[in-house]
Design a protein around this motif. Structure first.
Motif, mmCIF file in Angstrom:
data_model
loop_
_atom_site.group_PDB
_atom_site.id
_atom_site.type_symbol
_atom_site.label_atom_id
_atom_site.label_comp_id
_atom_site.label_asym_id
_atom_site.label_seq_id
_atom_site.Cartn_x
_atom_site.Cartn_y
_atom_site.Cartn_z
ATOM 1 N N ILE A 57 -5.394 -42.100 29.113
ATOM 2 C CA ILE A 57 -4.193 -42.553 28.410
ATOM 3 C C ILE A 57 -3.195 -41.407 28.458
ATOM 4 C CG2 ILE A 57 -3.226 -43.304 26.201
ATOM 5 C CD1 ILE A 57 -6.009 -44.319 25.422
ATOM 6 N N GLU A 58 -1.973 -41.689 28.825
ATOM 7 C CA GLU A 58 -0.935 -40.664 28.854
ATOM 8 C C GLU A 58 -0.731 -40.135 27.430
ATOM 9 O OE1 GLU A 58 0.617 -39.314 31.522
ATOM 10 O OE2 GLU A 58 -0.754 -40.546 32.719
ATOM 11 N N PRO A 59 -0.574 -38.808 27.277
ATOM 12 C CA PRO A 59 -0.429 -38.239 25.928
ATOM 13 C C PRO A 59 0.623 -38.904 25.042
ATOM 14 C CG PRO A 59 -0.841 -36.489 27.492
ATOM 15 C CD PRO A 59 -0.659 -37.762 28.302
ATOM 16 N N PRO A 60 1.828 -39.226 25.553
ATOM 17 C CA PRO A 60 2.786 -39.894 24.663
ATOM 18 C C PRO A 60 2.287 -41.267 24.187
ATOM 19 C CG PRO A 60 3.920 -39.010 26.580
ATOM 20 C CD PRO A 60 2.442 -38.897 26.840
ATOM 21 N N SER A 61 1.596 -41.983 25.062
ATOM 22 C CA SER A 61 1.038 -43.284 24.668
ATOM 23 C C SER A 61 -0.076 -43.095 23.651
ATOM 24 C CB SER A 61 0.497 -44.039 25.882
ATOM 25 O OG SER A 61 1.536 -44.335 26.777
#
Length: 140
Positions: A58-62
């Motif tokens: 999962i992308e950190p901002p998500s």
């Protein structure tokens, strides 16, 4: 786009699994991304957000928004200094831990359904091939 191409079959298979798990967990109020975070925390309670993001792809901002929703729902707690986000650790609450059993059971049921009609050798062979594909693509 041909329906028998590798990327198309992989994409629709993944989408089918995602739809199945969310349909089976509809009554829990979980949203996409949350089941795999809870599964990860089952064996890695107290992990840092960066570790969770990497392990769950999962992308950190998500992940930040996923974790915020989970905290708001009482599934996780955060511990550590609020001024240093890299030191924060994420813990599953009792509610989050209780849902992990259900998540594991539902994923097992989906896997059993997906491999219906496969021999154990075919299933093992498929899993080995899929693992090799992941290994090849995750190197670069």
């Amino acid at each position: 786009m041909t329906t028998d191409s590798f990327h198309f079959l992989l994409m629709i298979s993944q989408a089918s699994v995602q739809k199945a798990i969310m349909r089976r967990l509809r009554d829990t109020g979980l949203s996409p991304g949350q089941p795999k975070v809870l599964e990860y925390l089952e064996e890695n309670d107290g992990a840092r957000p960066g570790e969770i993001a990497k392990a769950c792809h999962i992308e950190p901002p998500s992940l930040t928004s996923v974790l915020s929703r989970m905290e708001h729902s009482g599934l996780i707690t955060r511990s550590g200094p609020t001024d240093d986000r890299r030191s924060v650790r994420i813990f599953a609450t009792d509610l989050g831990k209780s849902l992990t059993v259900r998540i594991s059971d539902e994923f097992a049921a989906i896997e059993q359904e997906a491999f219906r009609g496969f021999t154990e050798d075919e299933r093992q062979q498929f899993m080995e091939c899929l693992s090799r594909i992941y290994g090849n693509l995750s190197r670069g």
